[in-house]
Design a protein around this motif. Structure first.
Motif, PDB file in Angstrom:
ATOM      1  N   ASP A  31      -5.240  -7.798   0.637  1.00 47.30           N
ATOM      2  CA  ASP A  31      -4.093  -8.551   0.436  1.00 47.30           C
ATOM      3  C   ASP A  31      -3.296  -8.555  -0.969  1.00 47.30           C
ATOM      4  O   ASP A  31      -1.806  -8.788  -0.805  1.00 47.30           O
ATOM      5  CB  ASP A  31      -4.523 -10.111   0.702  1.00 47.30           C
ATOM      6  N   ARG A  32      -3.841  -8.305  -1.917  1.00 44.60           N
ATOM      7  CA  ARG A  32      -3.180  -8.513  -3.234  1.00 44.60           C
ATOM      8  C   ARG A  32      -2.609  -7.170  -3.425  1.00 44.60           C
ATOM      9  O   ARG A  32      -1.427  -7.191  -4.166  1.00 44.60           O
ATOM     10  CB  ARG A  32      -4.306  -8.777  -4.462  1.00 44.60           C
ATOM     11  N   LEU A  33      -2.991  -5.957  -3.183  1.00 49.23           N
ATOM     12  CA  LEU A  33      -2.596  -4.670  -3.848  1.00 49.23           C
ATOM     13  C   LEU A  33      -2.018  -3.630  -2.716  1.00 49.23           C
ATOM     14  O   LEU A  33      -1.520  -2.727  -3.127  1.00 49.23           O
ATOM     15  CB  LEU A  33      -3.632  -3.943  -4.555  1.00 49.23           C
ATOM     16  N   SER A  34      -2.463  -3.923  -1.495  1.00 47.78           N
ATOM     17  CA  SER A  34      -1.802  -2.912  -0.406  1.00 47.78           C
ATOM     18  C   SER A  34      -0.347  -2.767  -0.449  1.00 47.78           C
ATOM     19  O   SER A  34       0.008  -1.818  -0.235  1.00 47.78           O
ATOM     20  CB  SER A  34      -2.200  -3.510   0.793  1.00 47.78           C
ATOM     21  N   LEU A  40       4.078   2.748  -3.093  1.00 48.03           N
ATOM     22  CA  LEU A  40       4.134   3.727  -4.052  1.00 48.03           C
ATOM     23  C   LEU A  40       4.077   5.231  -3.206  1.00 48.03           C
ATOM     24  O   LEU A  40       4.778   6.021  -3.369  1.00 48.03           O
ATOM     25  CB  LEU A  40       2.974   3.788  -4.979  1.00 48.03           C
ATOM     26  N   ALA A  41       3.125   5.040  -2.002  1.00 47.52           N
ATOM     27  CA  ALA A  41       3.029   6.169  -1.176  1.00 47.52           C
ATOM     28  C   ALA A  41       4.380   6.534  -0.282  1.00 47.52           C
ATOM     29  O   ALA A  41       4.560   7.439  -0.198  1.00 47.52           O
ATOM     30  CB  ALA A  41       1.699   5.912  -0.346  1.00 47.52           C
ATOM     31  N   VAL A  58      -6.962   5.155   0.919  1.00 46.51           N
ATOM     32  CA  VAL A  58      -7.119   4.666  -0.297  1.00 46.51           C
ATOM     33  C   VAL A  58      -7.956   3.555  -0.461  1.00 46.51           C
ATOM     34  O   VAL A  58      -9.089   3.395  -1.280  1.00 46.51           O
ATOM     35  CB  VAL A  58      -5.700   4.476  -1.008  1.00 46.51           C
ATOM     36  N   PHE A  59      -7.885   2.654   0.687  1.00 44.56           N
ATOM     37  CA  PHE A  59      -8.743   1.428   0.685  1.00 44.56           C
ATOM     38  C   PHE A  59     -10.170   1.614   1.301  1.00 44.56           C
ATOM     39  O   PHE A  59     -11.142   1.279   0.887  1.00 44.56           O
ATOM     40  CB  PHE A  59      -8.084   0.270   1.348  1.00 44.56           C
ATOM     41  N   ALA A  60     -10.201   2.761   2.099  1.00 45.45           N
ATOM     42  CA  ALA A  60     -11.337   3.041   2.501  1.00 45.45           C
ATOM     43  C   ALA A  60     -12.265   3.728   1.554  1.00 45.45           C
ATOM     44  O   ALA A  60     -13.486   3.674   1.582  1.00 45.45           O
ATOM     45  CB  ALA A  60     -11.271   4.127   3.742  1.00 45.45           C
ATOM     46  N   HIS A  61     -11.661   4.489   0.738  1.00 41.11           N
ATOM     47  CA  HIS A  61     -12.410   5.097  -0.220  1.00 41.11           C
ATOM     48  C   HIS A  61     -12.905   3.939  -1.369  1.00 41.11           C
ATOM     49  O   HIS A  61     -14.119   4.258  -1.863  1.00 41.11           O
ATOM     50  CB  HIS A  61     -11.228   6.183  -1.180  1.00 41.11           C
ATOM     51  N   VAL A  62     -12.225   2.919  -1.761  1.00 38.02           N
ATOM     52  CA  VAL A  62     -12.575   2.016  -2.357  1.00 38.02           C
ATOM     53  C   VAL A  62     -13.730   1.397  -1.810  1.00 38.02           C
ATOM     54  O   VAL A  62     -15.009   1.012  -2.705  1.00 38.02           O
ATOM     55  CB  VAL A  62     -11.517   0.983  -2.775  1.00 38.02           C
ATOM     56  N   TRP A  63     -13.626   1.099  -0.619  1.00 37.54           N
ATOM     57  CA  TRP A  63     -14.903   0.269   0.044  1.00 37.54           C
ATOM     58  C   TRP A  63     -16.106   1.179   0.005  1.00 37.54           C
ATOM     59  O   TRP A  63     -17.318   0.820  -0.150  1.00 37.54           O
ATOM     60  CB  TRP A  63     -14.698   0.103   1.472  1.00 37.54           C
ATOM     61  N   GLU A  64     -15.974   2.764   0.326  1.00 31.34           N
ATOM     62  CA  GLU A  64     -17.244   3.307   0.287  1.00 31.34           C
ATOM     63  C   GLU A  64     -17.854   3.748  -1.109  1.00 31.34           C
ATOM     64  O   GLU A  64     -19.006   4.003  -1.460  1.00 31.34           O
ATOM     65  CB  GLU A  64     -16.672   4.861   0.881  1.00 31.34           C
ATOM     66  N   ARG A  77      -5.420  -2.497 -10.326  1.00 31.24           N
ATOM     67  CA  ARG A  77      -4.212  -1.974 -10.171  1.00 31.24           C
ATOM     68  C   ARG A  77      -3.649  -0.837 -10.668  1.00 31.24           C
ATOM     69  O   ARG A  77      -3.284   0.130  -9.934  1.00 31.24           O
ATOM     70  CB  ARG A  77      -2.882  -2.971 -10.403  1.00 31.24           C
ATOM     71  N   SER A  78      -3.977  -0.444 -11.853  1.00 29.65           N
ATOM     72  CA  SER A  78      -3.677   0.682 -12.496  1.00 29.65           C
ATOM     73  C   SER A  78      -4.371   2.099 -11.811  1.00 29.65           C
ATOM     74  O   SER A  78      -4.110   3.093 -11.560  1.00 29.65           O
ATOM     75  CB  SER A  78      -3.956   0.642 -13.979  1.00 29.65           C
ATOM     76  N   TRP A  79      -5.741   1.620 -11.806  1.00 25.58           N
ATOM     77  CA  TRP A  79      -6.810   2.684 -10.988  1.00 25.58           C
ATOM     78  C   TRP A  79      -6.200   3.015  -9.656  1.00 25.58           C
ATOM     79  O   TRP A  79      -6.182   4.258  -9.248  1.00 25.58           O
ATOM     80  CB  TRP A  79      -7.917   2.092 -10.944  1.00 25.58           C
ATOM     81  N   LEU A  80      -5.943   1.951  -8.872  1.00 23.25           N
ATOM     82  CA  LEU A  80      -5.327   2.196  -7.359  1.00 23.25           C
ATOM     83  C   LEU A  80      -4.029   2.829  -7.475  1.00 23.25           C
ATOM     84  O   LEU A  80      -3.867   3.782  -6.719  1.00 23.25           O
ATOM     85  CB  LEU A  80      -5.385   1.073  -6.500  1.00 23.25           C
ATOM     86  N   GLY A  81      -3.066   2.664  -8.402  1.00 21.91           N
ATOM     87  CA  GLY A  81      -2.152   3.231  -8.413  1.00 21.91           C
ATOM     88  C   GLY A  81      -2.220   4.839  -8.882  1.00 21.91           C
ATOM     89  O   GLY A  81      -1.557   5.653  -8.306  1.00 21.91           O
TER      90      GLY A  81
END
Length: 222
Positions: A31-34, A40-41, A58-64, A77-81
């Motif tokens: 909710d916050r960063l998607s 960006l994508a 990207v969010f699947a990678h974060v979850w796993e 935020r910076s890492w996801l960016g």
């Protein structure tokens, strides 16, 4: 008397919740960063369907792999960016390579990819700046207005407009330098991959104002 424990940042707390398998943590992060990840994508890929697919990946990678994020190295935020930027560029590079005949070479393709990626990275960093700095850069730099015009439009003094622009460009240069460092050839990224394709741009911050003296470039027209 013992000193109180330091209260973890939101990023650290969220990482711990993800590591425990809390689905609500993933939803909160999404909710916050998607919007940032998808935006960006989308700017790099210029295709909303591809951007949506990459956002999910990207969010699947974060979850796993929540352990890939290191709070000591910066914000979520910076890492996801950085993760989104890298994967989007890889996807764009593959797409362009498939579209062009091999005999035409890859030089033009790589140049186009670097230009698109750099522009998207700059916009991502600008979007993450505090609102007063963001709007000053938008009005002064992107709209091509003088500091006098910017001050009138924003209801601030001309000096305040110059100070905001200078600070915004300094923060922009710092953020871009940090991202370039993360993309150094051979660097190991948070997802366990190496990257030998560093994006390069002749300008320190992509705007030609790496020293933050935006008033000399824009103010000359005031």
């Amino acid at each position: 008397m013992a000193a109180p424990d330091r209260i973890p940042r939101w990023d650290e707390q969220l990482q711990r919740r993800l590591a425990r398998g809390e689905e609500t943590a993933l939803g909160e992060l999404y909710d916050r960063l998607s919007p940032m990840v998808h935006g960006l994508a989308g700017r790099i890929l210029a295709d909303q369907a591809s951007a949506a697919q990459l956002t999910r990946e990207v969010f699947a990678h974060v979850w796993e792999h929540p352990e890939d994020f290191d709070p000591a190295q910066g914000s979520l935020r910076s890492w996801l960016g950085a993760l989104t930027h890298r994967r989007a560029v890889e996807r764009l590079r593959a797409r362009r390579g498939a579209e062009r005949a091999p005999e035409r070479g890859t030089g033009a393709t790589e140049e186009e990819i670097r230009a698109v990626a750099t522009a998207a990275r700059i916009q991502y960093v600008v979007d993450s700046l505090p609102q007063p700095l963001r709007e000053t850069i938008a009005v002064t730099y992107y709209d091509g207005r003088t500091y006098q015009e910017t001050a009138r439009l924003l209801g601030i003094s001309e000096q305040a407009a110059k100070q905001r622009m200078r600070l915004g460009l300094e923060l922009l240069a710092t953020e871009l330098a940090d991202e370039r460092a993360r993309q150094e050839p051979g660097a190991v990224h948070g997802d366990g991959t190496g990257d030998g394709n560093r994006d390069r741009n002749g300008n320190g911050d992509g705007t030609g104002n790496s020293d933050g003296n935006g008033d000399e470039d824009e103010g000359g027209r005031a």
